[in-house]
Scaffold this active site. Structure first.
Site, PDB file in Angstrom:
ATOM      1  N   LYS A  42       0.869  -1.188   0.000  1.00 44.07           N
ATOM      2  CA  LYS A  42       0.000   0.000   0.000  1.00 44.07           C
ATOM      3  C   LYS A  42       0.898   1.227   0.000  1.00 44.07           C
ATOM      4  CE  LYS A  42      -4.331   1.258   0.066  1.00 44.07           C
ATOM      5  NZ  LYS A  42      -5.517   0.620  -0.545  1.00 44.07           N
TER       6      LYS A  42
ATOM      7  N   ASP B 133      -6.654   4.571  -4.880  1.00 47.00           N
ATOM      8  CA  ASP B 133      -7.412   4.445  -3.621  1.00 47.00           C
ATOM      9  C   ASP B 133      -8.017   5.835  -3.402  1.00 47.00           C
ATOM     10  OD1 ASP B 133      -7.816   2.532  -1.138  1.00 47.00           O
ATOM     11  OD2 ASP B 133      -7.330   4.455  -0.246  1.00 47.00           O
TER      12      ASP B 133
ATOM     13  N   ASN C 219     -15.466   6.474  -5.891  1.00 49.44           N
ATOM     14  CA  ASN C 219     -15.441   5.348  -6.824  1.00 49.44           C
ATOM     15  C   ASN C 219     -16.219   4.134  -6.296  1.00 49.44           C
ATOM     16  OD1 ASN C 219     -13.619   2.634  -7.385  1.00 49.44           O
ATOM     17  ND2 ASN C 219     -14.100   3.811  -9.217  1.00 49.44           N
TER      18      ASN C 219
HETATM   19  P1  NDP Z   1     -12.691   8.091  -3.417  1.00 44.24           P
HETATM   20  O1  NDP Z   1     -11.630   9.081  -3.179  1.00 44.24           O
HETATM   21  O2  NDP Z   1     -13.160   7.876  -4.814  1.00 44.24           O
HETATM   22  O3  NDP Z   1     -13.971   8.414  -2.533  1.00 44.24           O
HETATM   23  C1  NDP Z   1     -13.901   8.472  -1.144  1.00 44.24           C
HETATM   24  C2  NDP Z   1     -15.245   8.913  -0.626  1.00 44.24           C
HETATM   25  O4  NDP Z   1     -15.243   8.830   0.780  1.00 44.24           O
HETATM   26  C3  NDP Z   1     -15.563  10.364  -0.962  1.00 44.24           C
HETATM   27  O5  NDP Z   1     -16.938  10.536  -1.079  1.00 44.24           O
HETATM   28  C4  NDP Z   1     -15.000  11.110   0.245  1.00 44.24           C
HETATM   29  O6  NDP Z   1     -15.571  12.387   0.481  1.00 44.24           O
HETATM   30  C5  NDP Z   1     -15.402  10.152   1.360  1.00 44.24           C
HETATM   31  N1  NDP Z   1     -14.492  10.321   2.480  1.00 44.24           N
HETATM   32  C6  NDP Z   1     -13.146  10.197   2.483  1.00 44.24           C
HETATM   33  N2  NDP Z   1     -12.652  10.499   3.687  1.00 44.24           N
HETATM   34  C7  NDP Z   1     -13.712  10.827   4.451  1.00 44.24           C
HETATM   35  C8  NDP Z   1     -13.861  11.223   5.804  1.00 44.24           C
HETATM   36  N3  NDP Z   1     -12.780  11.342   6.609  1.00 44.24           N
HETATM   37  N4  NDP Z   1     -15.121  11.458   6.255  1.00 44.24           N
HETATM   38  C9  NDP Z   1     -16.199  11.325   5.444  1.00 44.24           C
HETATM   39  N5  NDP Z   1     -16.113  10.960   4.154  1.00 44.24           N
HETATM   40  C10 NDP Z   1     -14.890  10.721   3.683  1.00 44.24           C
HETATM   41  O7  NDP Z   1     -12.156   6.732  -2.784  1.00 44.24           O
HETATM   42  P2  NDP Z   1     -12.638   5.253  -3.068  1.00 44.24           P
HETATM   43  O8  NDP Z   1     -14.088   5.222  -3.350  1.00 44.24           O
HETATM   44  O9  NDP Z   1     -11.691   4.645  -4.021  1.00 44.24           O
HETATM   45  O10 NDP Z   1     -12.339   4.555  -1.655  1.00 44.24           O
HETATM   46  C11 NDP Z   1     -13.297   4.511  -0.609  1.00 44.24           C
HETATM   47  C12 NDP Z   1     -12.922   3.425   0.386  1.00 44.24           C
HETATM   48  O11 NDP Z   1     -12.874   2.154  -0.292  1.00 44.24           O
HETATM   49  C13 NDP Z   1     -11.550   3.584   1.041  1.00 44.24           C
HETATM   50  O12 NDP Z   1     -11.597   3.058   2.344  1.00 44.24           O
HETATM   51  C14 NDP Z   1     -10.654   2.691   0.188  1.00 44.24           C
HETATM   52  O13 NDP Z   1      -9.500   2.268   0.875  1.00 44.24           O
HETATM   53  C15 NDP Z   1     -11.612   1.543  -0.081  1.00 44.24           C
HETATM   54  N6  NDP Z   1     -11.277   0.716  -1.232  1.00 44.24           N
HETATM   55  C16 NDP Z   1     -11.154   1.266  -2.482  1.00 44.24           C
HETATM   56  C17 NDP Z   1     -10.863   0.464  -3.552  1.00 44.24           C
HETATM   57  C18 NDP Z   1     -10.832   0.992  -4.951  1.00 44.24           C
HETATM   58  O14 NDP Z   1     -10.724   0.181  -5.881  1.00 44.24           O
HETATM   59  N7  NDP Z   1     -10.947   2.291  -5.177  1.00 44.24           N
HETATM   60  C19 NDP Z   1     -10.590  -0.970  -3.379  1.00 44.24           C
HETATM   61  C20 NDP Z   1     -10.835  -1.464  -2.044  1.00 44.24           C
HETATM   62  C21 NDP Z   1     -11.133  -0.622  -1.010  1.00 44.24           C
HETATM   63  P3  NDP Z   1     -14.718  13.688   0.148  1.00 44.24           P
HETATM   64  O15 NDP Z   1     -14.632  13.721  -1.355  1.00 44.24           O
HETATM   65  O16 NDP Z   1     -15.503  14.810   0.716  1.00 44.24           O
HETATM   66  O17 NDP Z   1     -13.376  13.513   0.795  1.00 44.24           O
END
Ligand code: NDP
Length: 449
Positions: A129, A169, A243
């Site tokens: 990571k 991520d 995502n």
């Molecule tokens: P993105 O950056 O696309 O989206 C993250 C989302 O979560 C946004 O809506 C963001 O809001 C919100 N978010 C992030 N931090 C916070 C916080 N502290 N409080 C409230 N909302 C928050 O990321 P992903 O969708 O790729 O990832 C989301 C989760 O899924 C993570 O935990 C990641 O590790 C996990 N994951 C992702 C994978 C992937 O393929 N992308 C694979 C496996 C797991 P804002 O824009 O306002 O920050």
């Protein structure tokens, strides 16, 4: 003859003593140690050879300086990280996160979880990571590009298609992967397989964008099918709107679910007409706007500023936390119980604290841990690596069908392992034990490396 309980306790104390300040890392370790006992009890070889203690330590942790220049010609600097946690199963594989909260503890907890997640996919990938405390929010394209180029100038010394293959991520999507790939190419020449989550134009995989969200829903679909149930008519709430969240919403809706809410770090929206996923995509993927904009454009949607979606009172069936770590504490878990939910399936990594998962399980709610239920993203990343090696792109339907097969296999493996070693439907124990079993066997057979 080693006493397994004592052995586990000693490891826990030593890890807390050495890394007491790394809160998220310790949380991930504690959750893991909590469940592994019954497996070690019948497989004492892993205790005798001290494999468990070895697996807790990264093979390598790289920390580096990332200098970059903003649009006002001011010099800025951030910290970059890559943890190469475990290569017993294959090249290190795991995403890069750009978010101000990133530090060693976050990167290590994510890397540690990634080892077992990757093993559960049954594909040849080890665990890694990385990321930076750089905040892409509000930055111009030029600033993002310059940061990514600087980040890659150091990272490129440590990665390669057969050694370590990063992906996206939080805060790292197609745009960032593109800039990172371009810089790697400038320094090393074209090597398609060095990053995954690439845009389709240069050997990205179809269905990679959708994979984590779709995979999460496939996991739950197979869980529901066990009791002859389905998503049809199920009321669902999702956190995040990035995502993972967007494609979980899209797939759940396509299977007949009613998705009422989603969020970002500024608050959450409830839309009683059901989330309009195309509008959500336009706001989030194209315009990169805040979630409040969604509520302004829908007649029956309400925006709750600076509130946690899991505090919302409303009857529903399935909670899909898809934002970030530690969204659901005991307070929120109790709310979910009061709301009458039946399933919590994690799209995010470690969104539920350990006491909250215990409370959910005590109340008979099925809890699906992220290392199993969100493995679809890394699984399709491994399929992207396979396509890159073959120089052969696969169709969307082919990748999607493989993803579904992999998620079914992961679900059944966790369910059956839980049944064998813990108690029925303790999927957290099932995931930890099934993942550890594979990695530990590989480590043992490779000797002291
Ligand atoms: P993105 O950056 O696309 O989206 C993250 C989302 O979560 C946004 O809506 C963001 O809001 C919100 N978010 C992030 N931090 C916070 C916080 N502290 N409080 C409230 N909302 C928050 O990321 P992903 O969708 O790729 O990832 C989301 C989760 O899924 C993570 O935990 C990641 O590790 C996990 N994951 C992702 C994978 C992937 O393929 N992308 C694979 C496996 C797991 P804002 O824009 O306002 O920050």
């Amino acid at each position: 003859m080693v006493n397994v309980k004592e052995y586990l306790q000693n490891i826990k104390e030593k890890t807390h003593h050495n890394y007491g300040h790394q809160v998220e890392f310790l949380q991930a370790i504690d959750e893991f140690l909590e469940t592994i006992y019954p497996f070690l009890e019948v497989n004492p070889i892993y205790v005798e050879k001290n494999i468990l203690e070895m697996v807790l330590l990264p093979e390598r942790l790289i920390e580096f300086r990332v200098p970059w220049m903003n649009d006002s010609n001011e010099w800025k600097v951030n910290t970059g990280y890559r943890v190469q946690y475990n290569s017993a199963m294959g090249p290190y594989k795991g995403g890069l996160r750009f978010h101000p909260s990133v530090n060693q503890s976050i990167i290590k907890f994510l890397g540690f979880e990634q080892i077992f997640k990757n093993a559960l996919t049954s594909l040849p990938i080890g665990g890694g990571k990385g990321g930076s405390d750089f905040d892409p929010k509000g930055k111009s394209d030029g600033e993002i590009m310059r940061f990514c180029q600087s980040f890659m100038q150091e990272l490129q010394k440590h990665i390669g298609a057969d050694t370590d293959v990063p992906a996206g991520d939080i805060g790292v999507g197609g745009r960032e992967i593109g800039y990172l790939f371009g810089e790697f190419k400038r320094l090393n020449g074209y090597q398609a397989g060095v990053l995954t989550g690439k845009p389709l134009a240069y050997w990205g995989s179809l269905a990679r964008t959708e994979a984590t969200g779709y995979g999460l829903v496939y996991f739950v679909q197979h869980l529901l099918a066990d009791s002859k149930d389905s998503f049809k008519g199920k009321k669902v709430m999702v956190s995040g709107s990035g995502n993972v969240a967007i494609y979980a919403i899209q797939k759940a809706q396509s299977l007949g679910a009613l998705v009422y809410g989603c969020s970002d770090s500024s608050g959450y929206v409830i839309d009683t007409d059901g989330i309009d996923v195309n509008l959500l995509k336009k706001i989030k993927e194209v315009k990169r706007e805040r979630i409040s904009v969604y509520a302004n454009q829908r007649p029956n949607a309400v925006f709750y500023k600076n509130e946690n979606i899991w505090n919302h009172e409303m009857e529903y069936d399935i909670a899909l936390p898809c934002a970030t770590q530690n969204e659901i504490y005991e307070l929120q878990a109790q709310k979910l119980i009061d709301n009458g939910i039946k399933i919590v399936a994690e799209g995010a990594n470690m969104p539920t604290t350990l006491p909250a998962t215990e409370l959910l399980r005590k109340e008979g709610i099925v809890y699906c841990p992220g290392k199993a239920s969100n493995a679809g993203g890394v699984a399709v990343s491994a399929l992207e690596m396979a396509q890159n090696s073959q120089r052969q792109p696969w169709s969307f339907d082919h990748v999607d069908a493989e993803l579904d097969k992999i998620m079914k296999n992961i679900y059944e493996n966790c369910r059956d392992t839980a049944m064998e070693y813990a108690e029925p439907m303790n999927l957290m124990a099932g995931a930890n034990i099934a993942g550890f079993e594979r990695v530990a066997a590989a480590m043992l057979s490779q000797g002291l490396v």
